[in-house]
Design a protein around this motif. Sequence first.
Motif, PDB file in Angstrom:
ATOM      1  N   ALA A 152       0.829  -1.207   0.000  1.00  0.00           N
ATOM      2  CA  ALA A 152       0.000   0.000   0.000  1.00  0.00           C
ATOM      3  C   ALA A 152       0.863   1.257   0.000  1.00  0.00           C
ATOM      4  CB  ALA A 152      -0.933  -0.011   1.200  1.00  0.00           C
ATOM      5  N   GLN A 153       1.958   1.240   0.752  1.00  0.00           N
ATOM      6  CA  GLN A 153       2.857   2.389   0.778  1.00  0.00           C
ATOM      7  C   GLN A 153       3.532   2.585  -0.582  1.00  0.00           C
ATOM      8  OE1 GLN A 153       5.561   1.654   3.968  1.00  0.00           O
ATOM      9  NE2 GLN A 153       4.058   2.094   5.573  1.00  0.00           N
ATOM     10  N   LEU A 154       3.933   1.497  -1.225  1.00  0.00           N
ATOM     11  CA  LEU A 154       4.564   1.597  -2.537  1.00  0.00           C
ATOM     12  C   LEU A 154       3.586   2.097  -3.595  1.00  0.00           C
ATOM     13  CD1 LEU A 154       6.767  -1.622  -2.569  1.00  0.00           C
ATOM     14  CD2 LEU A 154       7.505   0.738  -2.251  1.00  0.00           C
ATOM     15  N   GLU A 155       2.325   1.697  -3.502  1.00  0.00           N
ATOM     16  CA  GLU A 155       1.312   2.190  -4.432  1.00  0.00           C
ATOM     17  C   GLU A 155       1.070   3.682  -4.222  1.00  0.00           C
ATOM     18  OE1 GLU A 155      -2.110  -0.228  -3.773  1.00  0.00           O
ATOM     19  OE2 GLU A 155      -1.334  -1.891  -4.973  1.00  0.00           O
ATOM     20  N   ALA A 156       1.073   4.137  -2.964  1.00  0.00           N
ATOM     21  CA  ALA A 156       0.861   5.556  -2.679  1.00  0.00           C
ATOM     22  C   ALA A 156       2.016   6.405  -3.220  1.00  0.00           C
ATOM     23  CB  ALA A 156       0.702   5.771  -1.181  1.00  0.00           C
ATOM     24  N   LEU A 157       3.218   5.852  -3.185  1.00  0.00           N
ATOM     25  CA  LEU A 157       4.376   6.579  -3.702  1.00  0.00           C
ATOM     26  C   LEU A 157       4.463   6.533  -5.221  1.00  0.00           C
ATOM     27  CD1 LEU A 157       7.065   5.466  -1.110  1.00  0.00           C
ATOM     28  CD2 LEU A 157       5.985   7.707  -1.292  1.00  0.00           C
ATOM     29  N   GLY A 158       3.697   5.651  -5.830  1.00  0.00           N
ATOM     30  CA  GLY A 158       3.721   5.538  -7.286  1.00  0.00           C
ATOM     31  C   GLY A 158       4.801   4.604  -7.807  1.00  0.00           C
ATOM     32  N   VAL A 159       5.402   3.828  -6.924  1.00  0.00           N
ATOM     33  CA  VAL A 159       6.450   2.897  -7.349  1.00  0.00           C
ATOM     34  C   VAL A 159       5.841   1.717  -8.102  1.00  0.00           C
ATOM     35  CG1 VAL A 159       8.284   1.371  -6.532  1.00  0.00           C
ATOM     36  CG2 VAL A 159       7.918   3.581  -5.444  1.00  0.00           C
ATOM     37  N   ILE A 160       4.680   1.263  -7.630  1.00  0.00           N
ATOM     38  CA  ILE A 160       3.999   0.132  -8.254  1.00  0.00           C
ATOM     39  C   ILE A 160       2.861   0.667  -9.108  1.00  0.00           C
ATOM     40  CG2 ILE A 160       2.643  -1.944  -7.839  1.00  0.00           C
ATOM     41  CD1 ILE A 160       4.141  -2.322  -5.270  1.00  0.00           C
ATOM     42  N   ASP A 161       2.825   0.241 -10.348  1.00  0.00           N
ATOM     43  CA  ASP A 161       1.767   0.653 -11.258  1.00  0.00           C
ATOM     44  C   ASP A 161       0.593  -0.305 -11.102  1.00  0.00           C
ATOM     45  OD1 ASP A 161       0.362   1.907 -13.221  1.00  0.00           O
ATOM     46  OD2 ASP A 161       1.390   0.891 -14.869  1.00  0.00           O
ATOM     47  N   THR A 162      -0.567   0.244 -10.707  1.00  0.00           N
ATOM     48  CA  THR A 162      -1.738  -0.608 -10.481  1.00  0.00           C
ATOM     49  C   THR A 162      -2.710  -0.586 -11.647  1.00  0.00           C
ATOM     50  OG1 THR A 162      -2.845   1.212  -9.355  1.00  0.00           O
ATOM     51  CG2 THR A 162      -1.602  -0.366  -7.987  1.00  0.00           C
ATOM     52  N   SER A 163      -2.310  -0.002 -12.771  1.00  0.00           N
ATOM     53  CA  SER A 163      -3.209   0.015 -13.925  1.00  0.00           C
ATOM     54  C   SER A 163      -3.372  -1.410 -14.458  1.00  0.00           C
ATOM     55  CB  SER A 163      -2.662   0.928 -15.017  1.00  0.00           C
ATOM     56  OG  SER A 163      -1.421   0.446 -15.475  1.00  0.00           O
ATOM     57  N   PRO A 164      -4.564  -1.718 -14.977  1.00  0.00           N
ATOM     58  CA  PRO A 164      -4.779  -3.090 -15.465  1.00  0.00           C
ATOM     59  C   PRO A 164      -3.895  -3.402 -16.665  1.00  0.00           C
ATOM     60  CG  PRO A 164      -6.635  -1.676 -16.027  1.00  0.00           C
ATOM     61  CD  PRO A 164      -5.732  -0.873 -15.138  1.00  0.00           C
ATOM     62  N   VAL A 165      -3.386  -4.603 -16.670  1.00  0.00           N
ATOM     63  CA  VAL A 165      -2.493  -5.043 -17.735  1.00  0.00           C
ATOM     64  C   VAL A 165      -3.310  -5.791 -18.776  1.00  0.00           C
ATOM     65  CG1 VAL A 165      -0.483  -6.467 -18.257  1.00  0.00           C
ATOM     66  CG2 VAL A 165      -0.604  -5.224 -16.102  1.00  0.00           C
ATOM     67  N   GLU A 166      -3.135  -5.398 -20.027  1.00  0.00           N
ATOM     68  CA  GLU A 166      -3.843  -6.082 -21.099  1.00  0.00           C
ATOM     69  C   GLU A 166      -3.077  -7.343 -21.470  1.00  0.00           C
ATOM     70  OE1 GLU A 166      -4.601  -3.562 -24.382  1.00  0.00           O
ATOM     71  OE2 GLU A 166      -5.266  -1.903 -23.124  1.00  0.00           O
ATOM     72  N   SER A 167      -3.775  -8.440 -21.490  1.00  0.00           N
ATOM     73  CA  SER A 167      -3.117  -9.685 -21.857  1.00  0.00           C
ATOM     74  C   SER A 167      -3.090  -9.796 -23.376  1.00  0.00           C
ATOM     75  CB  SER A 167      -3.852 -10.881 -21.257  1.00  0.00           C
ATOM     76  OG  SER A 167      -5.159 -10.934 -21.767  1.00  0.00           O
ATOM     77  N   PRO A 168      -1.961 -10.240 -23.911  1.00  0.00           N
ATOM     78  CA  PRO A 168      -1.887 -10.362 -25.368  1.00  0.00           C
ATOM     79  C   PRO A 168      -2.805 -11.475 -25.852  1.00  0.00           C
ATOM     80  CG  PRO A 168       0.035 -11.325 -24.351  1.00  0.00           C
ATOM     81  CD  PRO A 168      -0.753 -10.658 -23.249  1.00  0.00           C
ATOM     82  N   VAL A 169      -3.464 -11.215 -26.956  1.00  0.00           N
ATOM     83  CA  VAL A 169      -4.376 -12.193 -27.527  1.00  0.00           C
ATOM     84  C   VAL A 169      -3.587 -13.085 -28.472  1.00  0.00           C
ATOM     85  CG1 VAL A 169      -6.441 -12.514 -28.919  1.00  0.00           C
ATOM     86  CG2 VAL A 169      -6.279 -10.579 -27.349  1.00  0.00           C
ATOM     87  N   LEU A 170      -3.614 -14.362 -28.203  1.00  0.00           N
ATOM     88  CA  LEU A 170      -2.900 -15.310 -29.042  1.00  0.00           C
ATOM     89  C   LEU A 170      -3.787 -15.701 -30.224  1.00  0.00           C
ATOM     90  CD1 LEU A 170      -1.423 -17.603 -26.267  1.00  0.00           C
ATOM     91  CD2 LEU A 170      -0.264 -15.794 -27.513  1.00  0.00           C
ATOM     92  N   PRO A 171      -3.195 -15.836 -31.387  1.00  0.00           N
ATOM     93  CA  PRO A 171      -4.011 -16.235 -32.531  1.00  0.00           C
ATOM     94  C   PRO A 171      -4.489 -17.673 -32.364  1.00  0.00           C
ATOM     95  CG  PRO A 171      -1.697 -16.210 -33.128  1.00  0.00           C
ATOM     96  CD  PRO A 171      -1.801 -15.630 -31.745  1.00  0.00           C
ATOM     97  N   ALA A 172      -5.626 -17.943 -32.956  1.00  0.00           N
ATOM     98  CA  ALA A 172      -6.174 -19.293 -32.869  1.00  0.00           C
ATOM     99  C   ALA A 172      -5.254 -20.265 -33.585  1.00  0.00           C
ATOM    100  CB  ALA A 172      -7.567 -19.330 -33.493  1.00  0.00           C
ATOM    101  N   MET A 173      -5.122 -21.439 -33.019  1.00  0.00           N
ATOM    102  CA  MET A 173      -4.252 -22.450 -33.621  1.00  0.00           C
ATOM    103  C   MET A 173      -4.915 -23.020 -34.870  1.00  0.00           C
ATOM    104  SD  MET A 173      -2.424 -25.456 -31.570  1.00  0.00           S
ATOM    105  CE  MET A 173      -2.935 -27.031 -32.155  1.00  0.00           C
ATOM    106  N   GLN A 174      -4.151 -23.090 -35.952  1.00  0.00           N
ATOM    107  CA  GLN A 174      -4.692 -23.588 -37.208  1.00  0.00           C
ATOM    108  C   GLN A 174      -4.087 -24.940 -37.525  1.00  0.00           C
ATOM    109  OE1 GLN A 174      -3.816 -20.602 -40.092  1.00  0.00           O
ATOM    110  NE2 GLN A 174      -5.174 -19.091 -39.166  1.00  0.00           N
ATOM    111  N   LEU A 175      -4.925 -25.856 -37.880  1.00  0.00           N
ATOM    112  CA  LEU A 175      -4.457 -27.175 -38.278  1.00  0.00           C
ATOM    113  C   LEU A 175      -4.144 -27.149 -39.768  1.00  0.00           C
ATOM    114  CD1 LEU A 175      -7.003 -29.406 -36.351  1.00  0.00           C
ATOM    115  CD2 LEU A 175      -4.676 -28.850 -35.718  1.00  0.00           C
ATOM    116  N   ARG A 176      -2.991 -27.685 -40.108  1.00  0.00           N
ATOM    117  CA  ARG A 176      -2.599 -27.688 -41.507  1.00  0.00           C
ATOM    118  C   ARG A 176      -2.841 -29.039 -42.159  1.00  0.00           C
ATOM    119  NH1 ARG A 176       3.264 -25.689 -40.745  1.00  0.00           N
ATOM    120  NH2 ARG A 176       2.846 -26.279 -38.617  1.00  0.00           N
TER     121      ARG A 176
END
Length: 121
Positions: free
Chosen positions: A81-105
């Motif tokens: 909580a102290q680190l978040e108040a100081l701005g050391v830890i970024d609490t913004s939500p992280v976007e997860s990378p979208v993996l492409p659908a697996m294609q069968l060849r």
Amino acid sequence: MALHRDIFWVGRQWAVTGAGVQAVDQRLRGVLDIDVARLWDDAHVQSRRAKPGVNVEDFDKAVTMARSRHPQTPVLAPIIAQLEALGVIDTSPVESPVLPAMQLRAEGKLARFLPQWRIRR
């Protein structure tokens, strides 16, 4: 479970090791052992103390020796909580990378004509 290699104190029934409080009698297979992480959990310690066949005096001495050897770790919630108040830890939500659908060849091909792979030694 065998006794940890770092043995700090040995009593009649209990030993204080690098893993916490362990029963000297190896026939119990670590059923009554107390890990370092749960050493400060009073409910867990009291449940082990209440088991039949436990030498209470030796157990209490082992727990006090282990607690002096392995101090309680501080709770990290106020620190975070102290680190978040100081701005050391970024609490913004992280976007997860979208993996492409697996294609069968192999669509539309017969399995017996597909190349096989083997592990080479």
